[in-house]
Design a protein around this motif. Structure first.
Motif, PDB file in Angstrom:
ATOM      1  N   ARG A 187       0.837  -1.202   0.000  1.00  0.00           N
ATOM      2  CA  ARG A 187       0.000   0.000   0.000  1.00  0.00           C
ATOM      3  C   ARG A 187       0.872   1.252   0.000  1.00  0.00           C
ATOM      4  NH1 ARG A 187      -4.887   0.244   4.075  1.00  0.00           N
ATOM      5  NH2 ARG A 187      -5.357   1.931   2.661  1.00  0.00           N
ATOM      6  N   PRO A 188       0.367   2.359  -0.526  1.00  0.00           N
ATOM      7  CA  PRO A 188      -0.922   2.485  -1.207  1.00  0.00           C
ATOM      8  C   PRO A 188      -0.856   1.889  -2.611  1.00  0.00           C
ATOM      9  CG  PRO A 188       0.229   4.576  -1.269  1.00  0.00           C
ATOM     10  CD  PRO A 188       1.077   3.658  -0.426  1.00  0.00           C
ATOM     11  N   PHE A 189      -1.849   1.062  -2.938  1.00  0.00           N
ATOM     12  CA  PHE A 189      -1.887   0.467  -4.255  1.00  0.00           C
ATOM     13  C   PHE A 189      -2.199   1.541  -5.303  1.00  0.00           C
ATOM     14  CE2 PHE A 189      -3.584  -3.212  -1.614  1.00  0.00           C
ATOM     15  CZ  PHE A 189      -2.331  -3.800  -1.484  1.00  0.00           C
ATOM     16  N   PRO A 190      -1.518   1.513  -6.429  1.00  0.00           N
ATOM     17  CA  PRO A 190      -1.779   2.520  -7.460  1.00  0.00           C
ATOM     18  C   PRO A 190      -3.111   2.257  -8.160  1.00  0.00           C
ATOM     19  CG  PRO A 190      -0.190   0.922  -8.250  1.00  0.00           C
ATOM     20  CD  PRO A 190      -0.422   0.599  -6.810  1.00  0.00           C
ATOM     21  N   PRO A 191      -3.734   3.294  -8.723  1.00  0.00           N
ATOM     22  CA  PRO A 191      -4.994   3.102  -9.444  1.00  0.00           C
ATOM     23  C   PRO A 191      -4.753   2.485 -10.818  1.00  0.00           C
ATOM     24  CG  PRO A 191      -4.318   5.399  -9.577  1.00  0.00           C
ATOM     25  CD  PRO A 191      -3.330   4.721  -8.668  1.00  0.00           C
ATOM     26  N   VAL A 192      -5.803   1.846 -11.356  1.00  0.00           N
ATOM     27  CA  VAL A 192      -5.690   1.242 -12.675  1.00  0.00           C
ATOM     28  C   VAL A 192      -6.988   1.472 -13.442  1.00  0.00           C
ATOM     29  CG1 VAL A 192      -6.568  -1.026 -11.996  1.00  0.00           C
ATOM     30  CG2 VAL A 192      -5.006  -0.833 -13.931  1.00  0.00           C
ATOM     31  N   ASP A 193      -6.851   1.653 -14.739  1.00  0.00           N
ATOM     32  CA  ASP A 193      -8.009   1.717 -15.626  1.00  0.00           C
ATOM     33  C   ASP A 193      -8.432   0.274 -15.913  1.00  0.00           C
ATOM     34  OD1 ASP A 193      -9.824   1.901 -17.672  1.00  0.00           O
ATOM     35  OD2 ASP A 193      -8.608   3.186 -18.952  1.00  0.00           O
ATOM     36  N   PHE A 194      -9.556  -0.123 -15.374  1.00  0.00           N
ATOM     37  CA  PHE A 194      -9.976  -1.524 -15.454  1.00  0.00           C
ATOM     38  C   PHE A 194     -10.205  -1.981 -16.893  1.00  0.00           C
ATOM     39  CE2 PHE A 194     -13.075  -5.056 -14.656  1.00  0.00           C
ATOM     40  CZ  PHE A 194     -12.234  -5.844 -13.886  1.00  0.00           C
ATOM     41  N   SER A 195     -10.478  -1.043 -17.795  1.00  0.00           N
ATOM     42  CA  SER A 195     -10.717  -1.414 -19.190  1.00  0.00           C
ATOM     43  C   SER A 195      -9.450  -1.942 -19.863  1.00  0.00           C
ATOM     44  CB  SER A 195     -11.262  -0.218 -19.982  1.00  0.00           C
ATOM     45  OG  SER A 195     -10.306   0.833 -20.054  1.00  0.00           O
ATOM     46  N   LEU A 196      -8.276  -1.733 -19.248  1.00  0.00           N
ATOM     47  CA  LEU A 196      -7.037  -2.302 -19.780  1.00  0.00           C
ATOM     48  C   LEU A 196      -7.132  -3.823 -19.918  1.00  0.00           C
ATOM     49  CD1 LEU A 196      -4.154  -0.428 -17.886  1.00  0.00           C
ATOM     50  CD2 LEU A 196      -4.581  -0.423 -20.359  1.00  0.00           C
ATOM     51  N   PHE A 197      -7.937  -4.438 -19.071  1.00  0.00           N
ATOM     52  CA  PHE A 197      -7.989  -5.904 -19.011  1.00  0.00           C
ATOM     53  C   PHE A 197      -9.142  -6.492 -19.822  1.00  0.00           C
ATOM     54  CE2 PHE A 197      -6.431  -4.319 -14.833  1.00  0.00           C
ATOM     55  CZ  PHE A 197      -5.106  -4.711 -14.966  1.00  0.00           C
ATOM     56  N   LYS A 198      -9.759  -5.709 -20.685  1.00  0.00           N
ATOM     57  CA  LYS A 198     -10.949  -6.177 -21.393  1.00  0.00           C
ATOM     58  C   LYS A 198     -10.684  -7.412 -22.258  1.00  0.00           C
ATOM     59  CE  LYS A 198     -10.373  -2.809 -25.160  1.00  0.00           C
ATOM     60  NZ  LYS A 198     -10.994  -1.650 -25.849  1.00  0.00           N
ATOM     61  N   ASN A 199      -9.444  -7.621 -22.684  1.00  0.00           N
ATOM     62  CA  ASN A 199      -9.123  -8.789 -23.517  1.00  0.00           C
ATOM     63  C   ASN A 199      -8.544  -9.951 -22.725  1.00  0.00           C
ATOM     64  OD1 ASN A 199      -9.959  -7.533 -25.972  1.00  0.00           O
ATOM     65  ND2 ASN A 199      -8.020  -6.395 -26.024  1.00  0.00           N
ATOM     66  N   ASP A 200      -8.451  -9.790 -21.400  1.00  0.00           N
ATOM     67  CA  ASP A 200      -7.888 -10.838 -20.538  1.00  0.00           C
ATOM     68  C   ASP A 200      -8.938 -11.876 -20.155  1.00  0.00           C
ATOM     69  OD1 ASP A 200      -4.978 -10.469 -19.277  1.00  0.00           O
ATOM     70  OD2 ASP A 200      -5.781  -8.474 -19.723  1.00  0.00           O
ATOM     71  N   ASN A 201      -8.461 -13.016 -19.671  1.00  0.00           N
ATOM     72  CA  ASN A 201      -9.332 -13.977 -19.006  1.00  0.00           C
ATOM     73  C   ASN A 201      -9.596 -13.497 -17.587  1.00  0.00           C
ATOM     74  OD1 ASN A 201      -9.363 -15.676 -21.243  1.00  0.00           O
ATOM     75  ND2 ASN A 201      -7.545 -16.807 -20.547  1.00  0.00           N
ATOM     76  N   PHE A 202     -10.753 -13.897 -17.033  1.00  0.00           N
ATOM     77  CA  PHE A 202     -11.108 -13.474 -15.687  1.00  0.00           C
ATOM     78  C   PHE A 202     -11.509 -14.666 -14.823  1.00  0.00           C
ATOM     79  CE2 PHE A 202     -11.593  -9.459 -17.899  1.00  0.00           C
ATOM     80  CZ  PHE A 202     -11.140  -8.540 -16.967  1.00  0.00           C
ATOM     81  N   ILE A 203     -11.227 -14.518 -13.541  1.00  0.00           N
ATOM     82  CA  ILE A 203     -11.674 -15.472 -12.524  1.00  0.00           C
ATOM     83  C   ILE A 203     -12.732 -14.746 -11.704  1.00  0.00           C
ATOM     84  CG2 ILE A 203     -10.994 -16.845 -10.531  1.00  0.00           C
ATOM     85  CD1 ILE A 203      -8.087 -16.644 -11.896  1.00  0.00           C
ATOM     86  N   SER A 204     -13.902 -15.335 -11.621  1.00  0.00           N
ATOM     87  CA  SER A 204     -15.041 -14.666 -10.985  1.00  0.00           C
ATOM     88  C   SER A 204     -15.586 -15.503  -9.835  1.00  0.00           C
ATOM     89  CB  SER A 204     -16.140 -14.429 -12.027  1.00  0.00           C
ATOM     90  OG  SER A 204     -17.354 -14.032 -11.416  1.00  0.00           O
ATOM     91  N   MET A 205     -16.332 -14.849  -8.961  1.00  0.00           N
ATOM     92  CA  MET A 205     -17.077 -15.574  -7.943  1.00  0.00           C
ATOM     93  C   MET A 205     -18.271 -16.287  -8.582  1.00  0.00           C
ATOM     94  SD  MET A 205     -15.594 -15.124  -4.977  1.00  0.00           S
ATOM     95  CE  MET A 205     -14.041 -15.173  -5.873  1.00  0.00           C
ATOM     96  N   LYS A 206     -18.774 -17.292  -7.908  1.00  0.00           N
ATOM     97  CA  LYS A 206     -19.929 -18.029  -8.395  1.00  0.00           C
ATOM     98  C   LYS A 206     -21.226 -17.248  -8.136  1.00  0.00           C
ATOM     99  CE  LYS A 206     -18.209 -22.770  -8.362  1.00  0.00           C
ATOM    100  NZ  LYS A 206     -18.443 -24.159  -7.914  1.00  0.00           N
ATOM    101  N   PRO A 207     -22.310 -17.592  -8.853  1.00  0.00           N
ATOM    102  CA  PRO A 207     -23.596 -16.924  -8.625  1.00  0.00           C
ATOM    103  C   PRO A 207     -24.032 -17.019  -7.167  1.00  0.00           C
ATOM    104  CG  PRO A 207     -23.679 -18.245 -10.625  1.00  0.00           C
ATOM    105  CD  PRO A 207     -22.375 -18.577  -9.954  1.00  0.00           C
ATOM    106  N   GLY A 208     -24.681 -15.953  -6.694  1.00  0.00           N
ATOM    107  CA  GLY A 208     -25.123 -15.894  -5.306  1.00  0.00           C
ATOM    108  C   GLY A 208     -24.175 -15.132  -4.412  1.00  0.00           C
TER     109      GLY A 208
END
Length: 315
Positions: A187-208
């Motif tokens: 910390r402090p973590f730097p900010p990032v433009d999340f759209s940079l990762f639009k072509n990446d694979n993602f790991i997500s939480m499950k529904p619910g």
């Protein structure tokens, strides 16, 4: 029979005469005699055998006095139990919480509460936010720790803290290796433009799990549809998978801060300004008053979290 009537009859039996009993009770003998006669008339049968030198209970009197003694004992026991609840010498509190929140802060709060109120039982209902809200609404839990707001009118809510979400990226990611993003382990973590990762694979939480909704709303905000390759229920698993380069994930900053102390396979980045943090709070039914035990636990929980200034609790 009132407590007074029972006491008068027992005093007559103890002293063996109306005159001596009246003297001990600080009333006149005629008043005492009349009072007991009215009681016998109301019952419908004599309760005392009146003899020249002694007084004793009739058979009806024995039954009635024993019954009234039991009533008095039950009344005293009821009052004692109520007093125990009021003074938290017994009781129970049921808390709805996710596994993550339990690890994050609830175990510590339970320890503090039990030290102060060792005779009160603490029960935990672990589940996802949607179910935890339902448990609170139906009073299955005394209160549940969830994300706010719930927008349910029948629930009272208490804000606890704001929770920032961070983006977790493997340190060997192309953007980091080519200095498009800075190395970020502390910390402090730097900010990032999340759209940079639009072509990446993602790991997500499950529904619910609420973080899944947050993730897809975030992607929508940045104008892209994510390519989700793995879903999990665990922040730890999501971070581990991201750390070996299987995809980008988002996790609560609390977990990131805990993880970096022992692992530097991931770099963490704050979302840009304008992305609101999540609000964590507790909710409970407005239709039912909190028990003394639940109210005491709530007060300790709110006090401990709001007074804790480090990042484990609030940003």
């Amino acid at each position: 029979m009132s407590q007074k009537e029972l006491n008068y009859i027992l005093k007559v039996l103890e002293e063996g005469s109306f005159s001596k009993a009246a003297e001990k009770l600080y009333i006149s003998q005629p008043s005492l005699s009349e009072y007991i006669k009215r009681t016998e008339k109301r019952i419908g049968t004599p309760l005392l055998n009146r003899q020249a030198n002694t007084v004793s209970l009739t058979e009806a009197g024995k039954i009635f006095v024993e019954s009234e003694r039991n009533i008095v004992r039950q009344r005293e026991n009821t009052q004692r139990q109520i007093n125990d609840l009021i003074h938290l010498d017994c009781g129970q509190v049921t808390i709805g919480v996710s596994v993550f929140r339990c690890k994050q802060f609830l175990t510590r709060i339970i320890s503090i509460f039990k030290e102060k109120y060792p005779k009160v039982d603490v029960l935990i209902e672990e589940d996802v936010t949607e179910n935890l809200v339902y448990y609170a609404e139906q009073s299955i839990t005394d209160f549940s720790i969830v994300l706010l707001p719930t927008n349910i009118k029948s629930l009272n809510s208490v804000w606890l803290f704001d929770e920032k979400i961070v983006v977790a990226v493997a340190k060997n990611h192309y953007f980091i290796q080519n200095n498009i993003l800075p190395v970020s382990f502390t910390r402090p973590f730097p900010p990032v433009d999340f759209s940079l990762f639009k072509n990446d694979n993602f790991i997500s939480m499950k529904p619910g799990i609420e973080l899944k909704k947050y993730f897809f709303n975030l992607c929508q905000h940045y104008g892209f549809s994510p390519r989700v390759v793995i879903e999990t229920k665990s922040h730890e698993i999501a971070a581990t998978l991201a750390g070996v380069g299987l995809g980008i994930t988002i996790i609560p900053e609390y977990y990131a801060e805990r993880d970096i102390s022992s692992n530097q396979s991931l770099c963490y980045y704050h979302l840009e300004k304008g992305i609101e943090p999540r609000q964590v709070g507790l909710v409970y039914s407005s239709k039912k008053a909190l028990s003394h035990a639940a109210a005491a636990f709530k007060d300790i929980l709110v006090s401990e979290i709001r007074s804790k200034n480090d990042s484990q609790y609030k940003e």
